[in-house]
Motif scaffolding. Structure first.
Motif, PDB file in Angstrom:
ATOM      1  N   TYR A  49      38.601  48.428  41.314  1.00 32.73           N
ATOM      2  CA  TYR A  49      37.712  47.302  41.136  1.00 32.73           C
ATOM      3  C   TYR A  49      36.249  47.785  40.723  1.00 32.73           C
ATOM      4  CZ  TYR A  49      35.177  42.761  41.822  1.00 32.73           C
ATOM      5  OH  TYR A  49      34.254  41.679  41.733  1.00 32.73           O
ATOM      6  N   ALA A  50      35.968  48.905  41.587  1.00 34.77           N
ATOM      7  CA  ALA A  50      34.401  49.161  41.392  1.00 34.77           C
ATOM      8  C   ALA A  50      34.400  50.081  39.971  1.00 34.77           C
ATOM      9  CB  ALA A  50      34.151  50.365  42.252  1.00 34.77           C
ATOM     10  N   GLN A  51      35.508  50.674  39.467  1.00 37.34           N
ATOM     11  CA  GLN A  51      35.487  51.062  38.207  1.00 37.34           C
ATOM     12  C   GLN A  51      35.624  50.082  37.148  1.00 37.34           C
ATOM     13  OE1 GLN A  51      39.048  53.439  38.280  1.00 37.34           O
ATOM     14  NE2 GLN A  51      38.039  55.284  37.299  1.00 37.34           N
ATOM     15  N   ALA A  52      36.240  49.009  37.168  1.00 34.30           N
ATOM     16  CA  ALA A  52      35.939  47.990  36.505  1.00 34.30           C
ATOM     17  C   ALA A  52      34.562  47.461  36.204  1.00 34.30           C
ATOM     18  CB  ALA A  52      37.160  46.731  36.888  1.00 34.30           C
ATOM     19  N   ASN A  53      33.986  47.205  37.441  1.00 33.23           N
ATOM     20  CA  ASN A  53      32.605  46.720  37.413  1.00 33.23           C
ATOM     21  C   ASN A  53      31.606  47.666  36.574  1.00 33.23           C
ATOM     22  OD1 ASN A  53      32.021  43.841  38.722  1.00 33.23           O
ATOM     23  ND2 ASN A  53      33.827  44.908  39.579  1.00 33.23           N
ATOM     24  N   ALA A  54      31.763  48.713  36.861  1.00 32.56           N
ATOM     25  CA  ALA A  54      31.096  50.010  36.304  1.00 32.56           C
ATOM     26  C   ALA A  54      31.180  49.942  34.904  1.00 32.56           C
ATOM     27  CB  ALA A  54      31.434  51.356  36.776  1.00 32.56           C
ATOM     28  N   GLN A  55      32.354  49.751  34.344  1.00 32.37           N
ATOM     29  CA  GLN A  55      32.759  49.830  32.909  1.00 32.37           C
ATOM     30  C   GLN A  55      31.963  48.369  32.358  1.00 32.37           C
ATOM     31  OE1 GLN A  55      34.501  52.261  31.758  1.00 32.37           O
ATOM     32  NE2 GLN A  55      34.175  51.435  29.481  1.00 32.37           N
TER      33      GLN A  55
ATOM     34  N   ASP B 179      32.315  59.560  38.595  1.00 32.94           N
ATOM     35  CA  ASP B 179      30.951  59.568  38.312  1.00 32.94           C
ATOM     36  C   ASP B 179      30.422  58.190  37.801  1.00 32.94           C
ATOM     37  OD1 ASP B 179      30.990  62.002  38.582  1.00 32.94           O
ATOM     38  OD2 ASP B 179      31.045  62.551  36.558  1.00 32.94           O
ATOM     39  N   GLU B 180      31.123  57.600  37.281  1.00 31.98           N
ATOM     40  CA  GLU B 180      30.995  56.035  36.877  1.00 31.98           C
ATOM     41  C   GLU B 180      30.632  55.187  37.977  1.00 31.98           C
ATOM     42  OE1 GLU B 180      33.002  54.568  33.716  1.00 31.98           O
ATOM     43  OE2 GLU B 180      31.653  56.158  32.830  1.00 31.98           O
TER      44      GLU B 180
ATOM     45  N   ALA C 260      50.442  53.903  43.219  1.00 33.24           N
ATOM     46  CA  ALA C 260      49.600  52.676  44.074  1.00 33.24           C
ATOM     47  C   ALA C 260      48.634  52.308  42.886  1.00 33.24           C
ATOM     48  CB  ALA C 260      48.813  53.420  45.226  1.00 33.24           C
ATOM     49  N   ILE C 261      49.260  51.870  41.878  1.00 35.90           N
ATOM     50  CA  ILE C 261      48.492  50.879  40.997  1.00 35.90           C
ATOM     51  C   ILE C 261      48.497  49.554  40.777  1.00 35.90           C
ATOM     52  CG2 ILE C 261      47.978  53.098  39.444  1.00 35.90           C
ATOM     53  CD1 ILE C 261      50.259  52.010  37.805  1.00 35.90           C
ATOM     54  N   PHE C 262      47.772  48.848  40.070  1.00 32.59           N
ATOM     55  CA  PHE C 262      47.997  47.402  39.961  1.00 32.59           C
ATOM     56  C   PHE C 262      48.105  46.758  38.537  1.00 32.59           C
ATOM     57  CE2 PHE C 262      45.291  48.849  43.657  1.00 32.59           C
ATOM     58  CZ  PHE C 262      46.079  48.346  44.472  1.00 32.59           C
ATOM     59  N   THR C 263      48.238  45.590  38.640  1.00 30.74           N
ATOM     60  CA  THR C 263      48.209  44.938  37.309  1.00 30.74           C
ATOM     61  C   THR C 263      46.601  44.772  36.912  1.00 30.74           C
ATOM     62  OG1 THR C 263      48.061  42.905  38.479  1.00 30.74           O
ATOM     63  CG2 THR C 263      50.173  43.427  37.571  1.00 30.74           C
ATOM     64  N   ARG C 264      46.276  44.797  35.786  1.00 33.66           N
ATOM     65  CA  ARG C 264      44.927  44.811  35.122  1.00 33.66           C
ATOM     66  C   ARG C 264      44.352  43.503  35.797  1.00 33.66           C
ATOM     67  NH1 ARG C 264      41.617  45.873  30.358  1.00 33.66           N
ATOM     68  NH2 ARG C 264      40.882  43.981  29.900  1.00 33.66           N
ATOM     69  N   SER C 265      44.856  42.457  35.744  1.00 32.18           N
ATOM     70  CA  SER C 265      44.361  41.139  36.613  1.00 32.18           C
ATOM     71  C   SER C 265      43.562  41.263  37.767  1.00 32.18           C
ATOM     72  CB  SER C 265      45.213  39.924  36.318  1.00 32.18           C
ATOM     73  OG  SER C 265      46.455  39.958  37.025  1.00 32.18           O
ATOM     74  N   ILE C 266      44.523  41.972  38.399  1.00 33.88           N
ATOM     75  CA  ILE C 266      43.929  42.074  39.984  1.00 33.88           C
ATOM     76  C   ILE C 266      43.061  43.168  40.139  1.00 33.88           C
ATOM     77  CG2 ILE C 266      45.689  43.488  41.388  1.00 33.88           C
ATOM     78  CD1 ILE C 266      45.620  40.775  42.943  1.00 33.88           C
ATOM     79  N   SER C 267      43.100  44.344  39.123  1.00 33.10           N
ATOM     80  CA  SER C 267      42.212  45.284  39.450  1.00 33.10           C
ATOM     81  C   SER C 267      40.907  44.893  39.158  1.00 33.10           C
ATOM     82  CB  SER C 267      42.656  46.516  38.449  1.00 33.10           C
ATOM     83  OG  SER C 267      43.847  46.991  38.412  1.00 33.10           O
ATOM     84  N   GLN C 268      40.582  43.759  38.467  1.00 34.67           N
ATOM     85  CA  GLN C 268      39.237  43.389  37.859  1.00 34.67           C
ATOM     86  C   GLN C 268      38.860  42.074  38.638  1.00 34.67           C
ATOM     87  OE1 GLN C 268      39.618  43.157  33.370  1.00 34.67           O
ATOM     88  NE2 GLN C 268      39.633  45.172  33.328  1.00 34.67           N
ATOM     89  N   CYS C 269      39.736  41.560  39.482  1.00 35.05           N
ATOM     90  CA  CYS C 269      39.078  40.439  40.397  1.00 35.05           C
ATOM     91  C   CYS C 269      38.920  40.576  41.737  1.00 35.05           C
ATOM     92  CB  CYS C 269      40.465  39.277  40.069  1.00 35.05           C
ATOM     93  SG  CYS C 269      41.582  39.563  41.602  1.00 35.05           S
ATOM     94  N   ASN C 270      38.072  39.881  42.001  1.00 33.39           N
ATOM     95  CA  ASN C 270      37.540  39.885  43.331  1.00 33.39           C
ATOM     96  C   ASN C 270      38.359  39.215  44.289  1.00 33.39           C
ATOM     97  OD1 ASN C 270      36.027  39.246  45.878  1.00 33.39           O
ATOM     98  ND2 ASN C 270      34.027  39.211  44.685  1.00 33.39           N
ATOM     99  N   ILE C 271      39.202  40.119  45.278  1.00 33.43           N
ATOM    100  CA  ILE C 271      40.252  39.624  46.090  1.00 33.43           C
ATOM    101  C   ILE C 271      39.392  38.764  47.306  1.00 33.43           C
ATOM    102  CG2 ILE C 271      41.979  40.482  47.871  1.00 33.43           C
ATOM    103  CD1 ILE C 271      42.672  42.488  46.144  1.00 33.43           C
ATOM    104  N   GLY C 272      38.228  38.960  47.386  1.00 33.19           N
ATOM    105  CA  GLY C 272      37.525  38.495  48.685  1.00 33.19           C
ATOM    106  C   GLY C 272      37.573  36.873  48.136  1.00 33.19           C
TER     107      GLY C 272
ATOM    108  N   ASN D  49      29.020  49.849  48.042  1.00 39.23           N
ATOM    109  CA  ASN D  49      28.203  48.849  48.959  1.00 39.23           C
ATOM    110  C   ASN D  49      28.620  47.213  48.772  1.00 39.23           C
ATOM    111  OD1 ASN D  49      26.951  50.670  50.521  1.00 39.23           O
ATOM    112  ND2 ASN D  49      25.151  50.817  49.450  1.00 39.23           N
ATOM    113  N   ASN D  50      28.778  47.110  47.341  1.00 42.88           N
ATOM    114  CA  ASN D  50      28.910  45.581  47.115  1.00 42.88           C
ATOM    115  C   ASN D  50      30.248  45.150  47.378  1.00 42.88           C
ATOM    116  OD1 ASN D  50      26.328  45.169  46.070  1.00 42.88           O
ATOM    117  ND2 ASN D  50      26.758  45.704  44.071  1.00 42.88           N
ATOM    118  N   TYR D  51      31.486  46.283  47.353  1.00 42.38           N
ATOM    119  CA  TYR D  51      32.799  46.003  47.351  1.00 42.38           C
ATOM    120  C   TYR D  51      33.371  46.121  48.504  1.00 42.38           C
ATOM    121  CZ  TYR D  51      31.397  46.412  42.449  1.00 42.38           C
ATOM    122  OH  TYR D  51      30.778  46.302  41.042  1.00 42.38           O
TER     123      TYR D  51
END
Ligand SMILES: [Zn+2]
Length: 290
Positions: free
Chosen positions: A276-282, A26-27, A63-75, A34-36
């Motif tokens: 990443y979308a979740q981290a940004n919504a947050q 929902d978040e 299939a989970i990640f470290t906090r730093s990569i979940s919140q960073c823009n891999i691009g 579209n952005n990600y």
């Protein structure tokens, strides 16, 4: 086309399926999606029907990640910075991948012995041979293989004639070949951990590190064209025609090996987009509340 090559287009229906799937939370708004969606270089179409595997690393909950990569823009992470030489950028990244993979394997080294891993295997029972200085293929245990690989890479990385640290030194003509060789060795080490030691990694709660590293590593080698993306053995109309036959064979073999974990890459890329979308919504929610 190979899963690891750049996909230029994607079917509308498949795109909508993936979008629907990502919007379950929902978040996350459709703007987030579209952005990600363009941040990871090669995300395959929806893989919903292909993840019901018994293979541990292909299960969603792992299939989970470290906090730093979940919140960073891999691009952004894999984009060559302006005014930085391409070889310099590749060298910097290879050194980082080497250090991380070496450290991760060290944690597992007590579990990877001549008796537990008498051959150097990867996913789908693939077998990796060590190739000595004379080009001879040798079958060896996983710890022997990984030790030889790490020693070989350490030697190359600390050789100033190959990985120059001084501004007045240039990269050698063989740089591309050596980088591909190192990419291949690093991939073998990660593939062995996924195939044989993933359960131990979960026990140490280090699997988010390997997943982050793997997603970053594969995204980087696609983006930086370390393996020519439109390469084909019979294609004489691209810049790959300057490669020798042995280099062409090596590239073909490397691509085939990468394919053995293509499903994992697809799964991680999809999970990362969601994280990443979740981290940004947050983040947006917190900004709105201020
Ligand atoms: Zn092992």
């Amino acid at each position: 086309m190979s899963t690891f090559s750049r996909r230029k287009s994607r079917g509308k229906v498949e795109e909508n399926n993936l979008k629907k799937d990502l919007l379950n939370d929902d978040e996350i708004s459709s703007n987030d999606y579209n952005n990600y969606q363009i941040l990871v270089p090669s995300l395959s179409p929806s893989i919903n029907n292909r993840t019901s595997s018994n293979i541990l690393y292909l299960q969603n909950q792992y299939a989970i990640f470290t906090r730093s990569i979940s919140q960073c823009n891999i691009g952004e992470l894999i984009r060559q910075p302006e005014y930085v030489d391409k070889n310099e950028w590749i060298a910097h990244n290879i050194v980082t991948f080497f250090n991380h993979i070496n450290a991760l394997y060290e944690v597992l080294s007590d579990f990877c012995t001549k008796s537990t891993c008498s051959t150097m295997t990867g996913p789908q029972n693939s077998l990796y041979y060590w190739i000595d200085e004379r080009g001879k293929k040798l079958k060896c245990s996983a710890p022997q293989y990984i030790d030889s690989a790490m020693t070989f890479m350490q030697k190359i990385l600390s050789n100033d004639m190959i990985f120059p640290t001084r501004l007045d030194r240039n990269f050698p003509a063989t740089f591309d070949i050596l980088v591909r060789k190192m990419v291949r060795l690093l991939f073998h080490c990660m593939a062995h951990i996924y195939a044989i030691h993933y359960r131990q990694l979960i026990e140490f709660e280090l699997h988010p590190h390997l997943n982050s590293l793997f997603l970053h590593f594969i995204s980087f080698i696609i983006k930086s064209d370390i393996i020519p993306s439109d390469y084909s053995i019979s294609n004489t109309n691209t810049n790959t025609n300057s490669l020798t036959i042995s280099n062409q064979i090596e590239i073909r073999e490397l691509r085939a090996e990468l394919e053995s974990l293509s499903l994992l890459y697809e799964l991680l890329a999809k999970q990362w987009q969601h994280a990443y979308a979740q981290a940004n919504a947050q983040k947006r929610k917190m900004t709105n509340n201020q």
